[in-house]
Every structure is written in structure tokens, then in C-alpha cells.
Design a protein around this motif. Structure first.
Motif, PDB file in Angstrom:
ATOM      1  N   PHE A  12       3.162   7.904   9.962  1.00  0.00           N
ATOM      2  CA  PHE A  12       3.738   6.629  10.392  1.00  0.00           C
ATOM      3  C   PHE A  12       2.729   5.466  10.389  1.00  0.00           C
ATOM      4  CE2 PHE A  12       6.433   4.105  13.469  1.00  0.00           C
ATOM      5  CZ  PHE A  12       7.455   3.914  12.567  1.00  0.00           C
ATOM      6  N   TYR A  15       2.279   4.250   6.995  1.00  0.00           N
ATOM      7  CA  TYR A  15       3.489   3.572   6.505  1.00  0.00           C
ATOM      8  C   TYR A  15       3.280   2.058   6.522  1.00  0.00           C
ATOM      9  CZ  TYR A  15       8.541   3.128   5.707  1.00  0.00           C
ATOM     10  OH  TYR A  15       9.768   2.862   5.173  1.00  0.00           O
ATOM     11  N   ALA A  16       2.702   1.599   7.640  1.00  0.00           N
ATOM     12  CA  ALA A  16       2.469   0.156   7.778  1.00  0.00           C
ATOM     13  C   ALA A  16       1.462  -0.329   6.743  1.00  0.00           C
ATOM     14  CB  ALA A  16       1.985  -0.159   9.191  1.00  0.00           C
ATOM     15  N   TRP A  21       5.073  -3.169   6.201  1.00  0.00           N
ATOM     16  CA  TRP A  21       6.019  -3.308   7.314  1.00  0.00           C
ATOM     17  C   TRP A  21       5.337  -2.821   8.582  1.00  0.00           C
ATOM     18  CZ3 TRP A  21      10.881  -5.391   7.492  1.00  0.00           C
ATOM     19  CH2 TRP A  21      11.571  -5.233   8.693  1.00  0.00           C
ATOM     20  N   SER A  22       5.211  -3.688   9.571  1.00  0.00           N
ATOM     21  CA  SER A  22       4.517  -3.310  10.796  1.00  0.00           C
ATOM     22  C   SER A  22       5.280  -2.210  11.524  1.00  0.00           C
ATOM     23  CB  SER A  22       4.381  -4.519  11.713  1.00  0.00           C
ATOM     24  OG  SER A  22       3.903  -4.084  12.969  1.00  0.00           O
ATOM     25  N   THR A  23       4.590  -1.120  11.832  1.00  0.00           N
ATOM     26  CA  THR A  23       5.246  -0.028  12.553  1.00  0.00           C
ATOM     27  C   THR A  23       4.932  -0.106  14.043  1.00  0.00           C
ATOM     28  OG1 THR A  23       3.402   1.394  11.928  1.00  0.00           O
ATOM     29  CG2 THR A  23       5.388   1.549  10.600  1.00  0.00           C
ATOM     30  N   LYS A  24       4.612  -1.318  14.500  1.00  0.00           N
ATOM     31  CA  LYS A  24       4.413  -1.539  15.929  1.00  0.00           C
ATOM     32  C   LYS A  24       5.310  -2.690  16.359  1.00  0.00           C
ATOM     33  CE  LYS A  24      -0.352  -0.037  16.136  1.00  0.00           C
ATOM     34  NZ  LYS A  24      -1.401  -0.406  15.205  1.00  0.00           N
ATOM     35  N   ALA A  28       9.638  -1.998  14.818  1.00  0.00           N
ATOM     36  CA  ALA A  28       8.813  -0.899  14.293  1.00  0.00           C
ATOM     37  C   ALA A  28       9.566   0.092  13.416  1.00  0.00           C
ATOM     38  CB  ALA A  28       8.149  -0.166  15.437  1.00  0.00           C
ATOM     39  N   CYS A  29      10.866   0.165  13.501  1.00  0.00           N
ATOM     40  CA  CYS A  29      11.592   1.168  12.717  1.00  0.00           C
ATOM     41  C   CYS A  29      11.919   0.632  11.324  1.00  0.00           C
ATOM     42  CB  CYS A  29      12.877   1.579  13.439  1.00  0.00           C
ATOM     43  SG  CYS A  29      13.805   2.800  12.514  1.00  0.00           S
ATOM     44  N   PRO A  30      11.284   1.177  10.285  1.00  0.00           N
ATOM     45  CA  PRO A  30      11.521   0.642   8.943  1.00  0.00           C
ATOM     46  C   PRO A  30      12.936   0.923   8.434  1.00  0.00           C
ATOM     47  CG  PRO A  30       9.616   2.122   9.001  1.00  0.00           C
ATOM     48  CD  PRO A  30      10.354   2.314  10.273  1.00  0.00           C
ATOM     49  N   ASN A  33      14.941  -1.666  10.176  1.00  0.00           N
ATOM     50  CA  ASN A  33      14.271  -2.918   9.784  1.00  0.00           C
ATOM     51  C   ASN A  33      14.644  -4.100  10.689  1.00  0.00           C
ATOM     52  OD1 ASN A  33      16.528  -4.273   8.006  1.00  0.00           O
ATOM     53  ND2 ASN A  33      16.333  -2.207   7.149  1.00  0.00           N
ATOM     54  N   THR A  36      16.446  -3.430  14.067  1.00  0.00           N
ATOM     55  CA  THR A  36      15.875  -2.474  15.033  1.00  0.00           C
ATOM     56  C   THR A  36      16.256  -2.859  16.452  1.00  0.00           C
ATOM     57  OG1 THR A  36      14.002  -2.030  13.586  1.00  0.00           O
ATOM     58  CG2 THR A  36      13.729  -1.423  15.880  1.00  0.00           C
TER      59      THR A  36
END
Ligand code: ZN
Length: 194
Positions: A12, A15-16, A21-24, A28-30, A33, A36
Motif C-alpha cells: 500500500f 501504491y502512492a 495517488w496519496s494513500t493517506k 486514501a482508498c484508490p 478515489n 472515499t
């Protein structure tokens, strides 16, 4: 030799880095998107991401099950799929700044234009990034076992979590009780009946 990158498989945090795509934070949920559903738990001091019942079929019984979830029925459709062309459109005139922290002009979840968009076909790839479940599985199993076995420091069922449930107004039987107040009231009642 010719080579093509079909997708990436990563954990995860990576992933960012790979997708931009910021996962924080709030988005955070891609998968969800821009749709979220996030909520800050002020007692546990962390973000939580709920409302994934939107991905269930519209007639799924869980959608109308209020008690087991957030106290509400879920009638919304799943959030729209984020296409590579959409990401690229959103990042037009976007300047990647490396080496220093980028000044955030907007509060959006896109942090950079992924280098993979240099590939001419990348924006048309339906599945660009996959999550390697190894780390996620380990963390979830740790949390479940820690909670089931009530291991201190590992359990997710702690006083702060219960105050958060109280804030959300769900699972009344799990809300923390003010035992001092109950004892005080009982002694007052006893005195009154004497
Ligand atoms: Zn999600």
C-alpha cells in the motif's frame, strides 16, 4: 526485444509512490478515489474508511442491515472508476517537484504525475496497480487475533475505540459506562428509599 509494462504489484505505501495517488488522509482508498468515505476517529486519533457496502449488489441484504454497520441503510451506487485518462486530465499543467515537499495548491489526493504516464498506452490501461496482499493480510490477521485474544497493545477493542463508537452513535451496548456516576446514583436511590 520489446517489453511492455502491464501493471505493478506493490504494497500500500508503494501504491502512492508508483501511482501518485496519496494513500493517506481523506481520499486514501484508490478504489473509492474521489468518493472515499472517510471519518476521523478523534479518540483513536486516526482516519477510518467505511461505507464499502456501496460495492455490493443493490439488492444485497447487508445494504439494509443497519445494526451490523453504521446504523444506516446503504442505497448509494459504487463510486465511479478512476480511469487513467481522468488522472491525466486532472494533472494537466501539473508540475512534478522532486526533492522537496511540494506546496499543495489544492487538497486533492494526486501528489504527482506518475512516471508511467510517459508510456503511450498507460492512460488506457484499465488496471494499473495491484496490491500485494502479503503485508495487508499480516496486519489484518494481527489485528483480528490481537482483538480475539485480547492481547494488550494489539487489541483494537480498547476504551478509545468505544468512545469513538459512542461518538458515532452505534453499538450502544459497547459504549463506555461512567461507573462512578452509576454508583453515585445507586447510593442516592438507596438513601431515598430508606
Ligand atoms: Zn474504498
Amino acid at each position: 526485444m520489446r517489453a511492455a509494462l502491464m501493471w505493478t504489484i506493490n504494497d500500500f505505501p508503494a501504491y502512492a509512490m508508483l501511482s501518485g495517488w496519496s494513500t493517506k488522509g481523506k481520499f486514501a482508498c484508490p478504489c473509492c478515489n474521489y468518493g472515499t468515505n472517510s471519518r476521523y476517529l478523534k479518540h483513536s486519533r486516526k482516519m477510518c474508511y467505511m461505507d464499502h457496502r456501496v460495492f455490493l449488489p443493490m439488492d444485497h441484504p447487508w445494504r439494509s442491515n443497519k445494526r451490523s454497520f453504521n446504523g444506516k441503510t446503504e442505497l448509494r451506487p459504487p463510486p465511479p472508476f478512476l480511469k487513467g485518462t481522468d488522472v491525466l486530465n486532472n494533472l494537466q499543467d501539473f508540475e512534478n517537484v522532486f526533492g522537496k515537499k511540494r506546496k499543495r495548491s489544492n487538497d486533492g489526493p494526486l501528489e504527482k504525475r506518475s512516471i508511467f504516464f510517459e508510456l503511450p498506452y498507460w492512460q488506457h490501461n484499465l488496471l494499473r496497480h495491484n496490491l500485494d496482499v502479503m503485508h495487508i493480510e499480516k496486519n489484518i490477521v494481527d489485528s483480528i487475533l490481537g482483538t480475539l485474544l485480547d492481547i494488550s497493545g494489539k487489541t483494537k477493542d480498547h476504551a478509545k475505540a468505544r468512545y469513538d463508537l459512542k461518538d458515532m452513535g452505534i453499538r450502544k451496548n459497547l459504549h463506555p459506562k461512567d461507573t462512578e456516576k452509576i454508583v453515585r446514583e445507586q447510593s442516592l436511590q438507596k438513601r431515598a428509599s430508606q
